[in-house]
Write an enzyme that holds these catalytic residues in place. Structure first.
Site, PDB file in Angstrom:
ATOM      1  N   CYS A  15       0.849  -1.192   0.000  1.00 41.38           N
ATOM      2  CA  CYS A  15       0.000   0.000   0.000  1.00 41.38           C
ATOM      3  C   CYS A  15       0.883   1.240   0.000  1.00 41.38           C
ATOM      4  O   CYS A  15       2.026   1.214   0.477  1.00 41.38           O
ATOM      5  CB  CYS A  15      -0.914   0.006   1.235  1.00 41.38           C
ATOM      6  N   CYS A  19      -1.907   3.724   7.092  1.00 43.28           N
ATOM      7  CA  CYS A  19      -3.012   3.945   8.018  1.00 43.28           C
ATOM      8  C   CYS A  19      -2.719   3.223   9.329  1.00 43.28           C
ATOM      9  O   CYS A  19      -2.384   2.029   9.328  1.00 43.28           O
ATOM     10  CB  CYS A  19      -4.320   3.454   7.417  1.00 43.28           C
ATOM     11  N   GLY A  66      -4.212  -4.181   0.690  1.00 43.14           N
ATOM     12  CA  GLY A  66      -3.354  -3.200   0.078  1.00 43.14           C
ATOM     13  C   GLY A  66      -4.094  -2.152  -0.728  1.00 43.14           C
ATOM     14  O   GLY A  66      -5.223  -1.803  -0.473  1.00 43.14           O
ATOM     15  N   ARG A 134      -5.477   8.047   9.066  1.00 48.99           N
ATOM     16  CA  ARG A 134      -5.233   7.726   7.660  1.00 48.99           C
ATOM     17  C   ARG A 134      -4.134   8.641   7.138  1.00 48.99           C
ATOM     18  O   ARG A 134      -4.394   9.745   6.651  1.00 48.99           O
ATOM     19  CB  ARG A 134      -6.515   7.842   6.825  1.00 48.99           C
ATOM     20  N   CYS A 254     -22.151 -10.730   5.208  1.00 52.16           N
ATOM     21  CA  CYS A 254     -21.565 -11.965   5.732  1.00 52.16           C
ATOM     22  C   CYS A 254     -21.406 -11.924   7.247  1.00 52.16           C
ATOM     23  O   CYS A 254     -21.560 -12.948   7.912  1.00 52.16           O
ATOM     24  CB  CYS A 254     -20.236 -12.257   5.059  1.00 52.16           C
ATOM     25  N   CYS A 275     -11.047 -16.115   4.095  1.00 47.68           N
ATOM     26  CA  CYS A 275     -11.687 -14.833   4.390  1.00 47.68           C
ATOM     27  C   CYS A 275     -10.627 -13.751   4.473  1.00 47.68           C
ATOM     28  O   CYS A 275      -9.467 -14.030   4.822  1.00 47.68           O
ATOM     29  CB  CYS A 275     -12.459 -14.931   5.714  1.00 47.68           C
ATOM     30  N   ASP A 276     -11.019 -12.524   4.206  1.00 48.58           N
ATOM     31  CA  ASP A 276     -10.118 -11.388   4.268  1.00 48.58           C
ATOM     32  C   ASP A 276      -9.511 -11.220   5.661  1.00 48.58           C
ATOM     33  O   ASP A 276      -8.387 -10.742   5.799  1.00 48.58           O
ATOM     34  CB  ASP A 276     -10.896 -10.117   3.885  1.00 48.58           C
ATOM     35  N   CYS A 320     -29.853 -14.905  23.243  1.00 49.64           N
ATOM     36  CA  CYS A 320     -30.021 -13.464  22.999  1.00 49.64           C
ATOM     37  C   CYS A 320     -31.247 -13.190  22.136  1.00 49.64           C
ATOM     38  O   CYS A 320     -31.494 -13.882  21.139  1.00 49.64           O
ATOM     39  CB  CYS A 320     -28.775 -12.915  22.322  1.00 49.64           C
TER      40      CYS A 320
END
Length: 418
Positions: A15, A19, A66, A134, A254, A275-276, A320
């Protein structure tokens, strides 16, 4: 094959910003000798296999990092050519790209608009709130550069979503953030992403940049109270849309779905992860240069990852009253007690309980409106008339109709609620 969404990272964790709350830059350590640039071989394989694997006529490509614009425009022009080579007759392709905006000039904006990319632009609010975390490599704020990108994208007619991270610097100023997007930018699509950074990647401690329990729920509730009275149908806030989807039994996000596993991530070298938020050796599914994407998507490892979300629900979730809307949220925020143990309560549990209970009367009213074939935006008129017994202000016929979720239950008794 079930529908899925593939997130492609052509530059991996590379990147041009630093950040301070970025969770993905440390993933560069997985590829210590890499250039972090996707080769044309991997790109071609990704395009061909994604088009071949997707079960329906509509296929979506999501480009992220990135920072994906570091690949340069020629790379994405080759992507468009590959799409034309491999797309089946009648197959519709939509593309999105998540960017910090630093490199987005008129040439980029024209390209993205011409090819109808949905652009996710990272912006955390007014300058003093955005620039808190940022920053560039020199520690300087980037708000001015992002605003230049916003102007260029607007000038060329590109479709843009604002992606706003919610953190210690802006969480206590919800209306300043929301009104900046709505009134200063005339933004129509906004996503809020809560920042939860576990200190040292383990334990219950979080970084000073992270939100504290309760803050995010109050942040969302304050914005919702303004939005539901004046902006329904004109400003689309992902969290609110996803909440309504949950209220009718059709989770669209998701994080709020019962299971995971249908949003894998493709790294720059062709590695596929579950997954990310789980790009690590434990969740590596395979590589598309060695096994086809269809095979990897149907692998037991990916299915097990998806089912784990439901299997490992904390006991508190099962009891819950708003579990139907949340399903324990994202597993990354469940601070567990060790390998093989049932996950601990979600760090944001207090926030979601507060928010979902706060919006419940409005959600019930909008579900009833939908059940009558009416627009949810009609709730604004009801709000102006007064909020007491909001759901009952919708026509009685709507209350007694079956819930749109298809359960067959009456709206007021759907999802196990009294």
């Amino acid at each position: 094959m079930d529908p899925f969404h593939l997130l492609i990272k052509p530059t991996g964790a590379d990147c041009n910003l630093r950040c301070r709350y970025c969770f993905f830059r440390p993933k560069a350590s997985l590829y210590p000798d890499s250039s972090f640039r996707m080769t044309d071989e991997v790109m071609e394989a990704a395009v061909e296999q994604l088009l071949a694997a997707h079960p329906g006529p509509g296929v979506s490509f999501g480009w992220q990092g990135g920072e994906p614009t570091l690949m340069g425009l020629p790379f994405f022009e080759r992507v468009m050519a590959a799409l034309e080579r491999h797309r089946r007759p009648g197959q519709r392709v939509s593309q999105s790209i998540q960017t910090n905006g630093i490199l987005v000039d008129d040439e980029w904006a024209a390209f993205l608009a011409r090819h109808r990319f949905l652009v996710g632009l990272s912006l955390d609010g007014p300058p003093e709130l955005h620039d808190a975390f940022r920053v560039d490599a020199g520690g300087h704020g980037t708000h001015r550069q992002v605003m230049r990108a916003w102007v260029a994208l607007a000038r060329h007619g590109a479709e843009v979503n604002i992606l706003c991270s919610v953190h210690a610097a802006n969480v206590n100023q919800p209306l300043a953030v929301y009104r900046f997007f709505r009134d200063r930018l005339s933004a129509r699509f906004v996503q809020f992403i809560p920042i939860v950074e576990r200190a040292n990647g383990q334990g219950m401690a979080v970084s000073a940049r992270s939100i504290r329990p309760g803050e995010y729920g109050r942040f969302l509730a304050a914005i919702f109270d303004e939005w539901v009275c004046r902006d329904v149908g004109t400003v689309f806030v992902q969290a609110f849309d996803a909440t309504l989807a949950g209220w009718i039994g059709q989770p669209s996000l998701c994080a709020f779905a019962p299971t995971c596993g249908r949003a894998p991530v493709l790294e720059h070298n062709g590695d596929l992860y579950a997954c990310d938020h789980f790009v690590d050796p434990q969740h590596l599914v395979g590589n598309i240069l060695e096994e086809r994407l269809e095979t990897l998507l149907d692998s037991g490892r990916l299915r097990e990852f998806g089912e784990d979300k439901r299997r490992r629900l904390p006991a508190a979730c099962l009891a819950c009253d708003v579990m139907f809307a949340c399903h324990g949220e994202c597993p990354r925020n469940r601070f567990g007690t060790g390998p093989g143990a049932t996950d601990g309560p979600n760090y944001l549990c207090e926030d979601y309980r507060h928010f979902f209970r706060h919006v419940a009367p409005s959600m019930e009213a909008m579900v009833n409106l939908l059940g009558q074939g009416r627009a949810p935006a009609e709730i604004m008129r009801l709000k102006v008339a007064g909020t007491a017994n909001l759901a009952s202000r919708v026509a009685v016929a709507g209350r007694n109709d079956p819930c749109p979720c298809g359960s067959g239950l009456k709206t007021k008794r759907c999802h196990g609620r009294p």
